[in-house]
Design a protein around this motif. Structure first.
Motif, short mmCIF file in Angstrom:
data_model
loop_
_atom_site.label_atom_id
_atom_site.label_comp_id
_atom_site.label_asym_id
_atom_site.label_seq_id
_atom_site.Cartn_x
_atom_site.Cartn_y
_atom_site.Cartn_z
N SER A 94 20.13 0.38 -11.17
CA SER A 94 18.66 0.39 -11.12
C SER A 94 18.04 0.32 -12.50
CB SER A 94 18.19 1.64 -10.38
OG SER A 94 18.70 1.68 -9.06
N VAL A 95 18.68 0.92 -13.51
CA VAL A 95 18.07 0.98 -14.84
C VAL A 95 18.66 -0.04 -15.80
CG1 VAL A 95 17.59 3.44 -14.56
CG2 VAL A 95 19.72 2.73 -15.66
N SER A 96 19.58 -0.90 -15.35
CA SER A 96 20.21 -1.86 -16.25
C SER A 96 19.20 -2.92 -16.67
CB SER A 96 21.40 -2.52 -15.55
OG SER A 96 21.98 -3.50 -16.38
N SER A 97 19.16 -3.21 -17.96
CA SER A 97 18.26 -4.22 -18.49
C SER A 97 18.87 -5.62 -18.45
CB SER A 97 17.87 -3.87 -19.93
OG SER A 97 19.03 -3.81 -20.76
N VAL A 98 20.12 -5.73 -18.17
CA VAL A 98 20.78 -7.03 -18.12
C VAL A 98 20.50 -7.73 -16.80
CG1 VAL A 98 23.02 -8.19 -18.23
CG2 VAL A 98 22.57 -6.22 -19.68
N LEU A 99 20.40 -6.96 -15.73
CA LEU A 99 20.21 -7.53 -14.41
C LEU A 99 18.74 -7.81 -14.14
CD1 LEU A 99 22.60 -5.14 -12.41
CD2 LEU A 99 23.12 -7.41 -13.30
N ASP A 100 18.47 -8.97 -13.59
CA ASP A 100 17.11 -9.26 -13.15
C ASP A 100 16.92 -8.70 -11.73
OD1 ASP A 100 18.70 -10.92 -11.74
OD2 ASP A 100 17.88 -12.80 -12.52
N GLU A 101 15.76 -8.93 -11.17
CA GLU A 101 15.46 -8.35 -9.86
C GLU A 101 16.38 -8.88 -8.77
OE1 GLU A 101 13.50 -5.91 -9.16
OE2 GLU A 101 12.83 -5.69 -11.24
N GLU A 102 16.67 -10.16 -8.83
CA GLU A 102 17.52 -10.74 -7.81
C GLU A 102 18.93 -10.19 -7.87
OE1 GLU A 102 18.92 -15.21 -6.27
OE2 GLU A 102 17.61 -14.97 -8.03
N ARG A 103 19.49 -10.16 -9.09
CA ARG A 103 20.85 -9.62 -9.24
C ARG A 103 20.87 -8.13 -8.92
NH1 ARG A 103 21.22 -13.19 -13.97
NH2 ARG A 103 22.81 -14.79 -13.59
N ARG A 104 19.82 -7.41 -9.32
CA ARG A 104 19.78 -5.97 -9.05
C ARG A 104 19.78 -5.71 -7.54
NH1 ARG A 104 15.87 -4.98 -11.96
NH2 ARG A 104 17.01 -4.25 -13.80
N ASP A 105 18.97 -6.48 -6.82
CA ASP A 105 18.95 -6.31 -5.36
C ASP A 105 20.30 -6.67 -4.74
OD1 ASP A 105 16.32 -5.56 -5.57
OD2 ASP A 105 15.51 -7.54 -5.11
N ALA A 106 20.91 -7.73 -5.26
CA ALA A 106 22.22 -8.11 -4.74
C ALA A 106 23.26 -7.02 -5.01
CB ALA A 106 22.67 -9.44 -5.36
N PHE A 107 23.23 -6.44 -6.22
CA PHE A 107 24.16 -5.37 -6.56
C PHE A 107 23.93 -4.16 -5.67
CE2 PHE A 107 26.52 -5.96 -10.71
CZ PHE A 107 26.47 -7.34 -10.66
N LEU A 108 22.67 -3.78 -5.49
CA LEU A 108 22.38 -2.60 -4.66
C LEU A 108 22.77 -2.84 -3.20
CD1 LEU A 108 18.91 -1.53 -6.13
CD2 LEU A 108 21.12 -0.43 -6.47
N GLN A 109 22.54 -4.05 -2.72
CA GLN A 109 22.93 -4.36 -1.35
C GLN A 109 24.46 -4.33 -1.20
OE1 GLN A 109 21.39 -8.07 0.02
NE2 GLN A 109 22.17 -7.83 2.12
N ALA A 110 25.17 -4.88 -2.20
CA ALA A 110 26.64 -4.83 -2.14
C ALA A 110 27.14 -3.39 -2.21
CB ALA A 110 27.22 -5.65 -3.29
N LEU A 111 26.48 -2.58 -3.04
CA LEU A 111 26.88 -1.17 -3.14
C LEU A 111 26.65 -0.45 -1.82
CD1 LEU A 111 27.83 1.14 -5.00
CD2 LEU A 111 25.44 1.56 -5.55
N GLN A 112 25.51 -0.73 -1.17
CA GLN A 112 25.24 -0.11 0.12
C GLN A 112 26.25 -0.56 1.17
OE1 GLN A 112 23.06 2.22 0.63
NE2 GLN A 112 23.42 2.40 2.85
N SER A 113 26.61 -1.83 1.15
CA SER A 113 27.61 -2.33 2.10
C SER A 113 28.97 -1.68 1.88
CB SER A 113 27.72 -3.85 2.00
OG SER A 113 26.48 -4.48 2.27
N LEU A 114 29.35 -1.54 0.62
CA LEU A 114 30.64 -0.90 0.32
C LEU A 114 30.64 0.56 0.73
CD1 LEU A 114 31.38 -2.43 -3.21
CD2 LEU A 114 32.54 -2.96 -1.06
#
Length: 456
Positions: free
Chosen positions: A260-280
């Protein structure tokens, strides 16, 4: 010309000898330097890399490792008085060559660890194979790469090499705590990618000194932090760190917060990462739920088997009691009366005995109390039926015991196997034959003595 000729003619032999020896020494030093430089030249490194790649593709892992090691290991030939050694040849290679060599080295280590223990020991020897495995499983290979390839600077490690290191430790490390620590150190030491084109153009118009400083192996340049390629590599590193390493350490909340606080990830990648984390996380919860249900099912099945075994044993005991009662009743019904047979008259009648005057005097009847009856021994068929019934009951109880306690069956099988293995040895068989023969001879001698005594 005469002066030059007289001067050259009047040189002393000592000066001439010293000049010749110094010339030879300088030639040897220059040849040594040229051979060292040729050995460490980019062409030599590329040639060794291609050779090691061919050896790896043909599964000749020991030769491939021995070909790569001289490129990444510091040489001890040029050690000075203070003990400092010459850096590894890979340090002076280009970034692409350096990344290829380190990636090949890590790939070879991964292939070595995937070998069977017997195959690895045969290929490398027991001690060397164990040392290679421990170097990877303990995480020492990361420190080796940093020290030998990047002068001990954590942030100078190429991003592709970091990805390969993290993947190698993720697959073979005993614990992911060291992998997490190394990735955190790298992410803290390396620069954040800068994709500002104006600053890039300004940097290209800078002075020659500044361009040399950018080409030098500094923190920002070595990590390639100003290119889209490095951004993709950084995203890959974040993916390994947040979606694999942290989850192995059960750091779900920290992974979500880091994304959530990473400055490297944009909104799209951040949402994808959070969704993958939720799925895992949902998959893990579902897996834990299935494991819990499976464990509960096994426990219920075990309880059901125990209840079934108890019920089966109770039925066998009841059946055995009924059988014994029937046998007892049958034996009582087949008892034979061996008493004195009475006259077929009424129990109260008396036998007439004549007297002198002719009158008949009745003799009192004897008591008709039944004498003790002798019980007949059961026949051969009855005994065989009893033996078969007992044997069937014993087999049933043994099956129920094995079903309730499988370890008992394993112990019984192990006992049988141990007996078979013991009797498979020739010396034990011969010893048992001698003991049995001695015992049998003693029994025969004792029986013979008994026969003689009986005869006498």
């Amino acid at each position: 010309m005469a002066f030059d000729g007289s001067y050259s003619a009047t040189l002393s032999p000592t000066v001439s000898d010293s000049f010749g020896s110094s010339h030879i020494l300088s030639n040897s030093i220059s040849s040594l330097g040229s051979s060292t430089s040729s050995r460490h030249s980019p062409s030599h490194i590329s040639k060794a890399y291609r050779q090691a790649s061919q050896l790896f593709l043909t599964r000749r892992l020991p030769e491939a490792l021995s070909t790569v090691l001289p490129l990444i290991t510091p040489s001890t030939e040029g050690a000075d008085a203070s003990g400092l050694t010459e850096s590894a040849p890979i340090v002076r290679a280009s970034r692409s060559t350096r990344t290829k060599v380190w990636s090949l080295y890590l790939t070879i280590l991964n292939a070595i660890l995937e070998l069977d223990p017997d195959e690895g020991k045969d290929a490398f020897g027991t001690q060397e194979w164990r040392a290679l495995c421990n170097k990877v499983r303990d995480g020492d290979v990361w420190e080796e790469v940093v020290q030998f390839g990047y002068h001990g600077v954590e942030g100078d490690v190429d991003s592709d090499v970091v990805i390969n290191l993290a993947t190698l430790l993720l697959a073979h490390a005993r614990s992911q705590a060291l992998n997490q620590k190394r990735l955190e150190n790298y992410l803290a030491a390396s620069n954040t990618p800068n994709l500002d084109i104006s600053k890039r153009l300004e940097a290209t118009r800078s002075s020659r000194y500044s361009s040399r400083s950018r080409r030098s192996p500094s923190k920002g340049a070595a990590s390639g932090a100003d290119t889209p390629r490095d951004l993709n590599a950084r995203v890959k590193i974040l993916e390994l760190y947040t979606l694999h390493v942290l989850l192995r350490n059960n750091e779900w909340d920290y992974a979500r917060e880091f994304i959530s606080v990473s400055s490297v990830l944009d909104e799209e990648r951040r949402d994808a990462f959070l969704q993958a984390l939720q799925s895992l996380q949902e998959d893990q919860q579902e897996s834990e739920r299935r494991e819990t249900e499976e464990r509960q099912r096994q426990e219920d099945q075990l309880k059901k088997d125990l209840e079934e075994a108890r019920r089966f044993r109770a039925e066998n005991e009841a059946r055995e009691r009924r059988r014994l009662d029937e046998e007892r009743a049958r034996r009582e019904g087949s008892e034979v009366d061996y008493g004195i047979e009475q006259n077929p008259s009424s129990p109260g009648s008396s036998k007439a005995r004549p007297t002198k005057n002719g009158s008949a005097v009745s003799k009192p009847a004897k008591s008709t109390t039944p004498k003790k009856k002798a019980v007949a021994a059961p026949g051969f068929g009855t005994r065989a039926a009893m033996i078969l019934a007992n044997l069937s009951n014993a087999i049933g109880q043994m099956g129920a015991s094995f079903k309730a306690n499988p370890m008992l069956l394993m112990r019984f099988i192990a006992f049988i196997i141990s007996i078979v293995v013991m009797f498979s040895r020739r010396d034990i068989r011969e010893r048992i034959q001698r003991i049995v023969g001695t015992a049998w001879s003693k029994v025969r001698s004792t029986a013979g003595m008994g026969v003689k005594v009986s005869y006498i």
